[in-house]
Write a protein that holds these residues in place. Structure first.
Motif, PDB file in Angstrom:
ATOM      1  N   GLY A  97      53.663  25.682 -33.205  1.00 53.18           N
ATOM      2  CA  GLY A  97      53.160  24.321 -33.018  1.00 53.18           C
ATOM      3  C   GLY A  97      51.655  24.208 -33.116  1.00 53.18           C
ATOM      4  O   GLY A  97      51.132  23.350 -33.842  1.00 53.18           O
ATOM      5  N   PRO A  98      50.904  25.054 -32.391  1.00 52.17           N
ATOM      6  CA  PRO A  98      49.441  24.989 -32.504  1.00 52.17           C
ATOM      7  C   PRO A  98      48.929  25.232 -33.922  1.00 52.17           C
ATOM      8  O   PRO A  98      47.947  24.616 -34.343  1.00 52.17           O
ATOM      9  N   PHE A  99      49.595  26.112 -34.686  1.00 53.63           N
ATOM     10  CA  PHE A  99      49.214  26.319 -36.088  1.00 53.63           C
ATOM     11  C   PHE A  99      49.441  25.036 -36.879  1.00 53.63           C
ATOM     12  O   PHE A  99      48.604  24.637 -37.691  1.00 53.63           O
ATOM     13  N   ARG A 107      46.505  31.310 -24.107  1.00 50.86           N
ATOM     14  CA  ARG A 107      45.153  31.524 -23.587  1.00 50.86           C
ATOM     15  C   ARG A 107      45.001  32.930 -23.007  1.00 50.86           C
ATOM     16  O   ARG A 107      43.876  33.421 -22.844  1.00 50.86           O
ATOM     17  N   HIS A 108      46.108  33.573 -22.712  1.00 53.77           N
ATOM     18  CA  HIS A 108      46.063  34.889 -22.064  1.00 53.77           C
ATOM     19  C   HIS A 108      46.709  35.966 -22.931  1.00 53.77           C
ATOM     20  O   HIS A 108      47.057  37.030 -22.437  1.00 53.77           O
ATOM     21  N   ILE A 165      43.111  35.502 -28.063  1.00 54.01           N
ATOM     22  CA  ILE A 165      42.783  35.377 -29.481  1.00 54.01           C
ATOM     23  C   ILE A 165      43.716  34.390 -30.183  1.00 54.01           C
ATOM     24  O   ILE A 165      43.275  33.595 -31.027  1.00 54.01           O
ATOM     25  N   ILE A 166      45.006  34.426 -29.853  1.00 55.54           N
ATOM     26  CA  ILE A 166      45.946  33.502 -30.495  1.00 55.54           C
ATOM     27  C   ILE A 166      45.552  32.054 -30.200  1.00 55.54           C
ATOM     28  O   ILE A 166      45.588  31.188 -31.084  1.00 55.54           O
ATOM     29  N   PHE A 167      45.149  31.795 -28.977  1.00 56.43           N
ATOM     30  CA  PHE A 167      44.703  30.439 -28.632  1.00 56.43           C
ATOM     31  C   PHE A 167      43.417  30.097 -29.368  1.00 56.43           C
ATOM     32  O   PHE A 167      43.271  29.017 -29.943  1.00 56.43           O
ATOM     33  N   GLN A 168      42.480  31.024 -29.361  1.00 56.14           N
ATOM     34  CA  GLN A 168      41.167  30.784 -29.953  1.00 56.14           C
ATOM     35  C   GLN A 168      41.260  30.518 -31.453  1.00 56.14           C
ATOM     36  O   GLN A 168      40.515  29.713 -32.002  1.00 56.14           O
ATOM     37  N   ILE A 190      52.556  40.735 -39.166  1.00 50.70           N
ATOM     38  CA  ILE A 190      52.218  39.315 -39.181  1.00 50.70           C
ATOM     39  C   ILE A 190      53.476  38.531 -38.848  1.00 50.70           C
ATOM     40  O   ILE A 190      54.578  38.889 -39.287  1.00 50.70           O
ATOM     41  N   THR A 191      53.341  37.508 -38.022  1.00 51.72           N
ATOM     42  CA  THR A 191      54.502  36.731 -37.587  1.00 51.72           C
ATOM     43  C   THR A 191      54.790  35.620 -38.600  1.00 51.72           C
ATOM     44  O   THR A 191      54.500  34.440 -38.380  1.00 51.72           O
TER      45      THR A 191
END
Length: 364
Positions: free
Chosen positions: A16-18, A42-43, A53-56, A160-161
């Protein structure tokens, strides 16, 4: 392009964020609704500045507001936000949003023309739909993972996912289709994205080949079984990709090295008993990786290097497009749309950073 479109984003982690990052780069306003503890991403994979990193990497250009959807006040606030929005996107298990009173039918009551998109692993119905799973599971079940095997036939664990990213692309496709439909009909719409189903949609060629030819690895000339479309090792242990399917490209490659005899072996097998394959393999091992890169940039023969992640930023192709860039806040980000000019960037939001702004300017 999407200026004026407001998206209420209830998603966490990656798909979703992507998806909403790509919408944000197109100009949409993204209001990210996080639980009181914040998006778990975030964690995940803590960066140098202490942020996941995934959040950032996937949440710049967004606004953040926390809501406790288990409380009546949180649900009421969410419905007010939805009433002001064009799009809702969520990635909970089936039934969760309905349980909170925030499903599509609930959203329609406050915004009849809402475009509503749900991202799940296995869809809204069926025996698997309620089970928790991740990218590796979707890739395995869909048949995609079976296309990545080593020489022994063992599946290779990808780094890679792909399923998560494809789910994000598919969600965007349907959201944009929903917005177009709304502009034509005035009606909202509901879209259910099964990540596993989206992976299977990539296998149209493979399914037909398996049924017609009884071969499980797709179109034979594209799976590394012919010498003109394969990966080759260089003298320094790096790899080049040769994709000379068309006769003119294969001919260019052969003639550039003075091997006219190879031209007729265009579609011969990448087998050790094939003397031409052995000769091509030896040729690649006679030059370094960078010598082959220089050669590939001069001769039109569909030849490209297998680059490592750390090499992308300084590669001339990506450098010219500035696809990978250092952000004003100090980390490295990747553009989602290479052909669009870079707008003023805002960093990934702190948890609940925009609560007051949203309360004062939207929920008035």
């Amino acid at each position: 392009m999407l200026k004026g479109i407001r998206v209420i984003d209830f998603t966490n982690y990656l798909p979703g964020p992507f998806a909403t990052l790509r919408l944000a780069e197109l100009g949409a306003e993204i209001i990210k609704i996080e639980p009181p503890g914040g998006d778990p991403a975030r964690h995940t994979g803590i960066s140098k500045n202490g942020t996941g990193i995934i959040f950032q990497a996937n949440n710049r250009q967004k606004k953040s507001m926390t809501l406790n959807l288990k409380h009546k006040e949180g649900v009421e606030t969410a419905l007010k936000l939805i009433s002001s929005a064009d799009v809702v996107i969520e990635s909970f298990r089936p039934g969760v949003m309905e349980k909170h009173g925030l499903g599509f039918e609930d959203a329609k009551k406050v915004k009849p023309d809402i475009v509503y998109c749900s991202i799940t692993g296995y869809g809204q119905e069926g025996k698997l739909s309620r089970l928790g799973n991740h990218d590796i599971n979707y890739m395995a079940l869909s048949g995609i993972l079976a296309q990545f095997k080593d020489k022994t036939g063992r599946p290779v664990h990808p780094s890679i996912t792909l399923a998560d990213y494809l789910g994000g692309f598919a969600a965007n496709e349907r959201i944009l289709a929903g917005l177009v439909s709304r502009s034509l009909t005035g009606n909202g719409s509901y879209h259910s994205i099964s990540i596993t189903d989206q992976l299977v949609s990539l296998l149209g060629n493979h399914v037909m080949v398996e049924k017609e030819l009884k071969q499980a690895r797709g179109i034979p000339i594209l799976n590394g079984s012919i010498i003109s479309y394969a990966l080759y090792e260089t003298s320094d242990g790096r790899y080049m990709s040769l994709g000379a399917l068309e006769p003119k490209f294969w001919q260019n490659f052969c003639q550039a090295h003075g091997w006219e005899d190879w031209i007729t072996e265009h579609f011969s097998k990448t087998e050790d008993i094939n003397p031409v394959f052995q000769e091509v393999t030896a040729l690649f091992k006679s030059k370094t990786f960078y010598e082959w890169i220089e050669f590939a940039q001069k001769l039109d023969c569909c030849l490209a290097p297998v680059l490592e992640i750390g090499e992308l930023q300084d590669n001339p192709y990506f450098k010219e497009k500035q696809l990978i860039f250092k952000s004003p806040w100090g980390d490295y980000q990747v553009k989602m749309h290479s052909d669009l000019p870079q707008k003023t960037l805002t960093p990934p939001p702190k948890k609940d950073e925009h609560k007051e702004e949203i309360l004062e300017n939207i929920l008035i």
